[in-house]
Design a protein around this motif. Structure first.
Motif, PDB file in Angstrom:
ATOM      1  N   LEU A  79       0.832  -1.204   0.000  1.00 32.13           N
ATOM      2  CA  LEU A  79       0.000   0.000   0.000  1.00 32.13           C
ATOM      3  C   LEU A  79       0.868   1.256   0.000  1.00 32.13           C
ATOM      4  N   ASP A  80       1.980   1.214   0.731  1.00 32.39           N
ATOM      5  CA  ASP A  80       2.882   2.357   0.754  1.00 32.39           C
ATOM      6  C   ASP A  80       3.470   2.604  -0.633  1.00 32.39           C
ATOM      7  N   LYS A  81       3.846   1.526  -1.323  1.00 33.73           N
ATOM      8  CA  LYS A  81       4.374   1.674  -2.688  1.00 33.73           C
ATOM      9  C   LYS A  81       3.294   2.206  -3.629  1.00 33.73           C
ATOM     10  N   MET A  82       2.054   1.730  -3.451  1.00 34.07           N
ATOM     11  CA  MET A  82       0.957   2.236  -4.260  1.00 34.07           C
ATOM     12  C   MET A  82       0.730   3.719  -3.981  1.00 34.07           C
ATOM     13  N   ASP A  83       0.805   4.096  -2.720  1.00 35.45           N
ATOM     14  CA  ASP A  83       0.682   5.505  -2.337  1.00 35.45           C
ATOM     15  C   ASP A  83       1.718   6.355  -3.067  1.00 35.45           C
ATOM     16  N   GLN A  84       2.958   5.896  -3.058  1.00 37.20           N
ATOM     17  CA  GLN A  84       4.036   6.645  -3.711  1.00 37.20           C
ATOM     18  C   GLN A  84       3.786   6.761  -5.211  1.00 37.20           C
ATOM     19  N   GLU A  85       3.340   5.656  -5.818  1.00 41.86           N
ATOM     20  CA  GLU A  85       3.044   5.667  -7.256  1.00 41.86           C
ATOM     21  C   GLU A  85       1.905   6.648  -7.557  1.00 41.86           C
ATOM     22  N   ILE A  86       0.861   6.617  -6.744  1.00 41.31           N
ATOM     23  CA  ILE A  86      -0.262   7.527  -6.930  1.00 41.31           C
ATOM     24  C   ILE A  86       0.179   8.971  -6.727  1.00 41.31           C
TER      25      ILE A  86
END
Length: 196
Positions: A79-86
């Motif tokens: 989720l943290d990686k998805m947050d960064q991507e978003i």
């Protein structure tokens, strides 16, 4: 025999080496993610992750006290990686209305072509069966909507995000047939609906 290491040498060097708990924790998360991508969330076992990371089971349990805690940490990391991507996508989008929805759609489609080796795909089943993972997902989504509700609360944009979730669910349920039924260029359709 001169020069040959004895079993005690390894124990001493392991005992005396400088502890690096953050590096060990990172390695454990990365190894668990690799195992999940290769064999699904069910393939994550304490022994498998410890072996791949080169630590003892006790060393792993020092960082994560159960398989569920390890799985939750892998999911939180994802989720943290998805947050960064978003966040990177948001920064490049000059149009406020629907900005989060467009970034969300792009994130949902970003690793579809990996198929069975997609970490999101591997953890999808676990989200359904693990209450802790559902709670993490809900908290993440609630936080994002609190931040982006003004620009992305429109029912049409909610429908676009739900459609992206539907593609994700179809991929989880149908494996390769998901890509056949909902080709990768379906992302373009959803982005257009979100005002891209």
């Amino acid at each position: 025999m001169a020069g040959a290491p004895s079993p005690m040498d390894g124990a001493l060097s392991a005992h005396h080496r400088k502890k690096q708990p953050e590096q060990v924790r990172r390695a454990l998360l990365d190894c668990a993610a690799q195992i999940a991508a290769e064999g699904g969330a069910a393939a994550i076992t304490i022994q498998a992750v410890a072996t791949r990371a080169g630590v003892t089971k006790g060393g792993l349990l020092h960082h994560f006290d159960s398989k569920q805690a390890l799985l939750a940490a892998v999911f939180a990391d994802l989720l943290d990686k998805m947050d960064q991507e978003i966040d990177r996508t948001l920064a490049d989008d000059p149009v406020a209305r629907g900005r989060f929805t467009r970034a969300y759609v792009q994130a949902c489609f970003s690793d579809r072509l990996l198929g069975e080796h997609s970490l999101w795909g591997a953890l999808s089943v676990a989200i359904v069966s693990e209450p802790a993972l559902r709670s993490l997902w809900s908290a993440w989504l609630d936080d994002r909507m609190a931040r982006h509700g003004e620009t992305d609360g429109d029912p049409e944009l909610v429908a676009v995000r739900l459609a992206a979730d539907g593609v994700w669910l179809a991929d989880m349920m149908e494996k390769a047939d998901g890509l056949r039924r909902y080709p990768q260029d379906f992302e373009t359709v959803l982005l257009a609906m979100a005002g891209a």
